[in-house]
Motif scaffolding. Structure first.
Motif, PDB file in Angstrom:
ATOM      1  N   ALA A   1       0.817  -1.216   0.000  1.00 39.45           N
ATOM      2  CA  ALA A   1       0.000   0.000   0.000  1.00 39.45           C
ATOM      3  C   ALA A   1       0.848   1.262   0.000  1.00 39.45           C
ATOM      4  O   ALA A   1       0.435   2.302  -0.515  1.00 39.45           O
ATOM      5  CB  ALA A   1      -0.938  -0.004   1.199  1.00 39.45           C
ATOM      6  N   ASN A   2       2.036   1.192   0.579  1.00 33.54           N
ATOM      7  CA  ASN A   2       2.901   2.366   0.635  1.00 33.54           C
ATOM      8  C   ASN A   2       3.729   2.558  -0.627  1.00 33.54           C
ATOM      9  O   ASN A   2       4.424   3.567  -0.762  1.00 33.54           O
ATOM     10  CB  ASN A   2       3.844   2.263   1.839  1.00 33.54           C
ATOM     11  N   ARG A   3       3.678   1.607  -1.536  1.00 33.26           N
ATOM     12  CA  ARG A   3       4.472   1.722  -2.757  1.00 33.26           C
ATOM     13  C   ARG A   3       3.882   2.786  -3.685  1.00 33.26           C
ATOM     14  O   ARG A   3       2.670   2.996  -3.719  1.00 33.26           O
ATOM     15  CB  ARG A   3       4.537   0.384  -3.490  1.00 33.26           C
ATOM     16  N   MET A   4       4.760   3.388  -4.436  1.00 28.26           N
ATOM     17  CA  MET A   4       4.332   4.422  -5.363  1.00 28.26           C
ATOM     18  C   MET A   4       3.384   3.864  -6.421  1.00 28.26           C
ATOM     19  O   MET A   4       2.412   4.524  -6.816  1.00 28.26           O
ATOM     20  CB  MET A   4       5.562   5.052  -6.013  1.00 28.26           C
ATOM     21  N   SER A   5       3.642   2.655  -6.894  1.00 31.73           N
ATOM     22  CA  SER A   5       2.800   2.082  -7.949  1.00 31.73           C
ATOM     23  C   SER A   5       1.377   1.854  -7.475  1.00 31.73           C
ATOM     24  O   SER A   5       0.432   1.964  -8.263  1.00 31.73           O
ATOM     25  CB  SER A   5       3.408   0.771  -8.446  1.00 31.73           C
ATOM     26  N   SER A   6       1.184   1.535  -6.199  1.00 30.08           N
ATOM     27  CA  SER A   6      -0.166   1.292  -5.689  1.00 30.08           C
ATOM     28  C   SER A   6      -0.963   2.583  -5.573  1.00 30.08           C
ATOM     29  O   SER A   6      -2.188   2.554  -5.431  1.00 30.08           O
ATOM     30  CB  SER A   6      -0.101   0.603  -4.324  1.00 30.08           C
ATOM     31  N   ARG A   7      -0.272   3.712  -5.614  1.00 25.10           N
ATOM     32  CA  ARG A   7      -0.929   5.017  -5.497  1.00 25.10           C
ATOM     33  C   ARG A   7      -0.939   5.781  -6.823  1.00 25.10           C
ATOM     34  O   ARG A   7      -1.287   6.952  -6.852  1.00 25.10           O
ATOM     35  CB  ARG A   7      -0.212   5.850  -4.428  1.00 25.10           C
ATOM     36  N   THR A   8      -0.535   5.111  -7.901  1.00 27.34           N
ATOM     37  CA  THR A   8      -0.423   5.780  -9.195  1.00 27.34           C
ATOM     38  C   THR A   8      -1.335   5.118 -10.216  1.00 27.34           C
ATOM     39  O   THR A   8      -1.318   3.892 -10.373  1.00 27.34           O
ATOM     40  CB  THR A   8       1.032   5.741  -9.701  1.00 27.34           C
ATOM     41  N   VAL A   9      -2.117   5.934 -10.900  1.00 26.38           N
ATOM     42  CA  VAL A   9      -3.053   5.455 -11.921  1.00 26.38           C
ATOM     43  C   VAL A   9      -2.556   5.929 -13.285  1.00 26.38           C
ATOM     44  O   VAL A   9      -2.211   7.099 -13.460  1.00 26.38           O
ATOM     45  CB  VAL A   9      -4.475   5.982 -11.669  1.00 26.38           C
ATOM     46  N   LEU A  10      -2.533   5.014 -14.236  1.00 29.14           N
ATOM     47  CA  LEU A  10      -2.186   5.352 -15.614  1.00 29.14           C
ATOM     48  C   LEU A  10      -3.471   5.539 -16.408  1.00 29.14           C
ATOM     49  O   LEU A  10      -4.293   4.615 -16.505  1.00 29.14           O
ATOM     50  CB  LEU A  10      -1.334   4.248 -16.244  1.00 29.14           C
ATOM     51  N   PHE A  11      -3.656   6.735 -16.962  1.00 27.17           N
ATOM     52  CA  PHE A  11      -4.781   7.022 -17.849  1.00 27.17           C
ATOM     53  C   PHE A  11      -4.264   7.004 -19.288  1.00 27.17           C
ATOM     54  O   PHE A  11      -3.315   7.720 -19.623  1.00 27.17           O
ATOM     55  CB  PHE A  11      -5.380   8.397 -17.542  1.00 27.17           C
ATOM     56  N   THR A  12      -4.872   6.185 -20.122  1.00 22.50           N
ATOM     57  CA  THR A  12      -4.509   6.144 -21.540  1.00 22.50           C
ATOM     58  C   THR A  12      -5.612   6.807 -22.365  1.00 22.50           C
ATOM     59  O   THR A  12      -6.716   7.050 -21.863  1.00 22.50           O
ATOM     60  CB  THR A  12      -4.300   4.697 -22.011  1.00 22.50           C
ATOM     61  N   SER A  13      -5.317   7.074 -23.608  1.00 28.45           N
ATOM     62  CA  SER A  13      -6.267   7.740 -24.518  1.00 28.45           C
ATOM     63  C   SER A  13      -6.784   9.047 -23.915  1.00 28.45           C
ATOM     64  O   SER A  13      -7.981   9.343 -23.955  1.00 28.45           O
ATOM     65  CB  SER A  13      -7.439   6.807 -24.854  1.00 28.45           C
ATOM     66  N   VAL A  14      -5.889   9.829 -23.344  1.00 28.91           N
ATOM     67  CA  VAL A  14      -6.270  11.105 -22.734  1.00 28.91           C
ATOM     68  C   VAL A  14      -6.462  12.140 -23.844  1.00 28.91           C
ATOM     69  O   VAL A  14      -5.573  12.320 -24.688  1.00 28.91           O
ATOM     70  CB  VAL A  14      -5.186  11.583 -21.748  1.00 28.91           C
ATOM     71  N   PRO A  15      -7.607  12.848 -23.879  1.00 23.15           N
ATOM     72  CA  PRO A  15      -7.810  13.887 -24.903  1.00 23.15           C
ATOM     73  C   PRO A  15      -6.777  14.998 -24.770  1.00 23.15           C
ATOM     74  O   PRO A  15      -6.243  15.255 -23.688  1.00 23.15           O
ATOM     75  CB  PRO A  15      -9.220  14.410 -24.595  1.00 23.15           C
ATOM     76  N   GLU A  16      -6.529  15.661 -25.872  1.00 25.74           N
ATOM     77  CA  GLU A  16      -5.490  16.685 -25.901  1.00 25.74           C
ATOM     78  C   GLU A  16      -5.748  17.805 -24.898  1.00 25.74           C
ATOM     79  O   GLU A  16      -4.815  18.321 -24.280  1.00 25.74           O
ATOM     80  CB  GLU A  16      -5.375  17.250 -27.314  1.00 25.74           C
ATOM     81  N   GLU A  17      -7.024  18.169 -24.711  1.00 25.75           N
ATOM     82  CA  GLU A  17      -7.325  19.274 -23.799  1.00 25.75           C
ATOM     83  C   GLU A  17      -7.057  18.922 -22.340  1.00 25.75           C
ATOM     84  O   GLU A  17      -6.964  19.806 -21.486  1.00 25.75           O
ATOM     85  CB  GLU A  17      -8.783  19.719 -23.966  1.00 25.75           C
ATOM     86  N   TYR A  18      -6.926  17.627 -22.044  1.00 23.03           N
ATOM     87  CA  TYR A  18      -6.632  17.217 -20.675  1.00 23.03           C
ATOM     88  C   TYR A  18      -5.159  16.866 -20.470  1.00 23.03           C
ATOM     89  O   TYR A  18      -4.789  16.382 -19.402  1.00 23.03           O
ATOM     90  CB  TYR A  18      -7.512  16.029 -20.276  1.00 23.03           C
ATOM     91  N   LEU A  19      -4.345  17.084 -21.467  1.00 22.73           N
ATOM     92  CA  LEU A  19      -2.900  16.898 -21.306  1.00 22.73           C
ATOM     93  C   LEU A  19      -2.314  18.157 -20.676  1.00 22.73           C
ATOM     94  O   LEU A  19      -1.408  18.803 -21.196  1.00 22.73           O
ATOM     95  CB  LEU A  19      -2.246  16.602 -22.658  1.00 22.73           C
ATOM     96  N   ASP A  20      -2.864  18.486 -19.532  1.00 24.67           N
ATOM     97  CA  ASP A  20      -2.498  19.698 -18.810  1.00 24.67           C
ATOM     98  C   ASP A  20      -2.527  19.388 -17.322  1.00 24.67           C
ATOM     99  O   ASP A  20      -3.561  18.938 -16.796  1.00 24.67           O
ATOM    100  CB  ASP A  20      -3.470  20.830 -19.150  1.00 24.67           C
ATOM    101  N   GLU A  21      -1.420  19.608 -16.661  1.00 23.89           N
ATOM    102  CA  GLU A  21      -1.318  19.236 -15.247  1.00 23.89           C
ATOM    103  C   GLU A  21      -2.347  19.965 -14.402  1.00 23.89           C
ATOM    104  O   GLU A  21      -2.946  19.381 -13.480  1.00 23.89           O
ATOM    105  CB  GLU A  21       0.098  19.522 -14.732  1.00 23.89           C
TER     106      GLU A  21
END
Length: 872
Positions: free
Chosen positions: A189-209
């Motif tokens: 649970a404390n690992r970085m990978s368990s707290r990180t979500v990968l979103f694919t097919s992100v629209p261009e307008e949401y490629l903004d932090e």
């Protein structure tokens, strides 16, 4: 492949294999080979510890990852080996490895119980069935003539198939509870990978932090938007290639100089003692080496093959690195500043696992297929970066194209595999195709080899090509990580195994056996197939013997790997880095192609359970021997290169139900051919019941295979607080009515002191029957969380690791440290001094011995290029 098939081919009256040939001749030869292989293993494991027990001592493994050392005798190690529980693999190797052992053990148990269910009832009925079968085939369904006797096969099929489905259900519950305990433990649970979500097919307008932070609020810790890194990736590859070339050239220079020194010493020249004048290492580059070798002997290469200009390798590499290193650092700074082209993918790290799960489970975008599919728990080292550029429309097209290709591949592969099945019954093929009569002129011994051994060899070669193609299709289909590739390959490879190794081989063998009679009397087709389909099981009796004896003994011996390790290491490892990597790198398993092989064996055994129960006995022994082989290798030999978080296990369980359906459908077909109306109706009703139960089971467990429940997140926090003896914080009341203190999981150390015991189990220790009948109660979350390793590692990250974790490797790549061997002449000291002005270089922990052989000083600890494993 099968002696049973050879005998069947030579018996033109009833196509009955000789019992003695099936059970004595072929198994005896396989048994001899297995015994010899095992004897070689027992001898070699005493002297080649690196190959047969590397997990007990390798310095590249943390102490908590190592296995206990075994006694070094021929047989005295077996007792200690048996005393190590399978859960040791879970605690010190991987969840996937533990579940592979469990699957093999469960499969063997299913076959063993199947023997007790089927054989006492069906053997007497089949033997006295009044049919024309002889010897081994008397034990099969084909020997029964009386239609009323088929009720026995029907009700035995009900009992056994229900038992198998119950085992699948029980193991699914077990896996869900174990997965939840594993993923919610502080270790994970404390690992970085368990707290990180990968979103694919992100629209261009949401490629903004900023937009992503507004979407998910203050729960977001870090965001990495994928970049188009083609240019920097090629530059980094070029830098690393030049760096390794420089390292190899420096090592070659030192070896040449040292060889000249040793030659001088043999001639009695005092200058060969290797002394270096004070301050000589500070002189011009190469001046020390020039004392021993001529300038023309220095390492050189051509800039282009054959026609290119010849240059001094060391000087050229230094000049190239002087150009490339600053260029790469400048490009990396540009990428980190967000000044590069973005790809439609983003990694979003949250402060807590709970927040990450909420984002993973929720709908991210209002349009279909946007910001989807989502993935959680992906290790940065497992990302297939080039697939992050795929948008939703391209992903759909890729999936359709790759699935169509795999489906076409099935049809293509059916042709050669059907040929393999026909070869095992070549005499009957000749009766249908007289132009092949010349084959009968082949000596009987050679003909036996063609029918018995050649099909196995051809099948093995064909199936060896499949994993390569299927992995390529999975990657082209857009899978964003190595575990995702393995899970897709598991599905497609299992499909190939069932269709090619099982069904095609079964039906072509049966068809070949009766082809001539059907050709002359087509009206007898159904009767002949009903008689010969069960007898095709003899092919798989040999197959189980081969897998159980030969394959398991070969798996522990690993003779090819040992030879390659010793020979390739001797001729190819010309730098300390290569020596260290070959020594410290453990071989791993590709789960996508390991599980389907043994899932298919289980499917074959289940499929033949009621029409040829003898298969279950051989399957029991074969699968258990394979279990023992993998148990040894997972404990002492294999590493963990791919982590699917155990998801290969529920897929294997679901695939195992294929055997239930094939068994039922096959029995329905045979009963229809025999026109046994009563048993036929009962089996159709049972098939409908199985389908409805299976659909209900999948609907219930599918969400639990993908997501973590919030109820257990809160309960885990309370239990951890209770174990740590916390008395402050918010009070909670668990389901047992006990007051416990709730503490946030995030930020907790996964390290638990050795003297701190877990609370007493909530349940009394159950007896075997209770534990088997009530898995939801006695193998629940609270029980299985006690199996999860504690005190395994302290999950902390330094600032650079946190900053660069999910950047493309080219962005986070640093200039490698070069490692060359030291020498008595001072050549390495001078080379390190001059090369280090451009790229880090050291000559520690390696040298050339008196025979001018490269030696890595293993006793000096980890080498200068060693990198501590990061638990992402």
């Amino acid at each position: 492949m099968s002696t049973g098939q050879t005998a069947s081919a030579r018996d033109n009256e009833d196509n009955s294999p000789s019992f003695s040939q099936v059970c004595l001749l072929r198994p005896s030869s396989i048994f001899v080979v297995a015994v010899i292989t095992l004897a070689v293993f027992l001898i070699l494991r005493r002297v080649l510890k690196r190959n047969y027990a590397p997990r007990t001592f390798l310095g590249s493994l943390r102490p908590q990852e190592r296995s206990p050392d075994l006694p070094n005798g021929l047989f005295n190690w077996i007792g200690k080996f048996n005393s190590i529980p399978d859960t040791y693999v879970l605690n010190h190797q991987s969840l996937d490895g533990f579940l592979l052992l469990r699957y093999l053990k469960i499969s063997s148990t299913i076959c063993l119980v199947g023997c007790f269910i089927t054989m006492p009832v069906l053997f007497p009925i089949n033997i006295t069935g009044g049919g024309p079968m002889k010897e081994l085939n008397m034990l099969s369904f084909a020997n029964v003539v009386d239609k009323n006797r088929y009720y026995a096969h029907t009700f035995v099929a009900w009992i056994f198939c229900s038992f198998v489905m119950y085992m699948v259900t029980r193991e699914s519950i077990y896996y869900i509870n174990l997965r939840q305990a594993y993923l919610l433990s502080p270790l994970y649970a404390n690992r970085m990978s368990s707290r990180t979500v990968l979103f694919t097919s992100v629209p261009e307008e949401y490629l903004d932090e900023n937009k992503l932070r507004r979407m998910y609020g203050k729960q977001v810790k870090n965001i990495w938007i994928a970049n188009d890194c083609k240019e920097i990736e090629e530059t980094v590859k070029e830098r690393d290639k030049v760096a390794m070339k420089l390292e190899a050239a420096e090592t070659k220079l030192i070896k040449l100089a040292n060889a000249a020194r040793l030659k001088s010493m043999k001639k009695g020249n005092g200058a060969g003692s290797g002394g270096t004048l004070e301050g000589e290492t500070n002189g011009e580059s190469g001046s020390v080496a020039a004392r021993w070798i001529q300038p023309k002997q220095r390492p050189t290469h051509r800039l282009k093959p054959i026609i290119g200009k010849k240059v001094d390798t060391i000087n050229w590499c230094r000049s190239e690195l002087q150009r490339l290193i600053p260029k790469i650092e400048s490009m990396q700074a540009k990428y980190r500043a967000g000044e590069a082209k973005f790809l439609p993918a983003a990694f979003v790290e949250f402060y807590t696992q709970s927040d990450a799960q909420s984002a993973y489970q929720g709908l991210a975008h209002h349009q279909p297929l946007h910001m989807s599919p989502r993935f959680i728990g992906i290790n940065p080292d497992e990302v297939i970066w080039k697939n992050l550029r795929i948008n939703w429309s391209s992903r759909v097209i890729r999936n359709i194209a790759t699935m169509a290709f795999v489906a076409a591949l099935i049809l293509f592969w059916s042709i050669p595999v059907a040929f393999v099945g026909a070869v095992s019954n070549i005499s009957n093929v000749i009766s249908v195709a007289p132009w092949l009569a010349w084959i009968n002129q082949i000596p009987s011994f050679l003909l036996g080899v063609i029918q018995g051994l050649l099909p196995a060899v051809l099948l093995a070669v064909l199936m060896a090509l499949l994993p390569i193609i299927l992995r390529l299709m999975a990657k082209l289909g857009g899978c964003p990580s190595v575990p995702a590739v393995e899970l897709r390959v598991q599905n497609s490879y299992f499909m190939f195994q069932v269709i090619q190794v099982f069904l095609i081989t079964t039906f072509t063998s049966s068809a070949a056996a009766v082809g001539a009679k059907i050709y002359h009397d087509p009206t007898q087709a159904t009767t002949l197939l009903a008689q010969n389909l069960p007898t095709a099981s003899n092919f798989f009796i040999s197959y189980f013997i081969l897998q159980g004896l030969a394959i398991s003994s070969k798996a522990v011996l690993q003779i090819v790997g040992v030879i390659l390790f010793l020979i390739l290491g001797k001729f190819l490892d010309n730098t300390p880095r290569k020596v260290f990597k070959r020594w410290s790198t453990l071989s791993g398993l590709s789960w996508g192609t390991v599980f389907p092989v043994y899932t298919n064996l289980t499917v074959i055994a289940i499929s033949y359970s009621t029409i040829a129960p003898l298969v279950l006995g051989f399957a029991t022994v074969g699968l258990y021997l394979i279990y023992l082989a993998y148990r040894y290798n997972l404990l002492f030999v294999f590493g963990c290169n791919i982590d699917t978080k155990g998801l290969v296990y529920p897929r294997a369980l679901q695939q195992t139900t294929t055997g239930i359906y094939i068994s039922i459908l096959c029995l329905i077909g045979l009963l229809a051919i025999k026109t046994a109306i009563g048993p036929l109706i009962l089996m159709i009703v049972f098939l409908i019941f199985m389908i409805l139960f299976h659909i209900s089971l999948n609907a219930a467990i599918d969400p639990l295979l993908k997501y973590l429940p919030r109820s257990l997140e809160a309960e885990e926090e309370a239990l951890l607080a209770l174990e740590d003896g916390q008395t402050n914080g918010d009070s909670m009341i668990n389901e047992k009515g006990t007051h416990v203190a709730a503490q946030p999981t995030i930020g907790r150390s996964s390290d638990t002191s050795v003297g701190q015991d877990l609370p007493a189990p909530l349940q009394k220790k159950p007896n075997f029957l209770s534990k088997w009948l009530f898995p939801h109660k006695f193998t629940d979350y609270h029980t299985l969380r006690r199996l999860v390793p504690r005190g395994f590692a302290d999950i902390t990250y330094n600032e650079i690791t946190q900053r660069d974790a999910y950047y493309h490797p080219a962005i986070s790549s640093y200039t490698p440290t070069l490692w060359i061997p030291s020498d008595q002449m001072g050549v390495s000291k001078q080379e390190c001094r001059h090369s280090s002005k451009i790229i880090p270089m050291t000559d520690q922990c390696a040298h050339f011995d008196e025979k001018n052989k490269l030696v890595w000083d293993r006793d000096a600890g980890n080498p200068p290029i060693y990198e501590e494993k990061v638990y992402y």
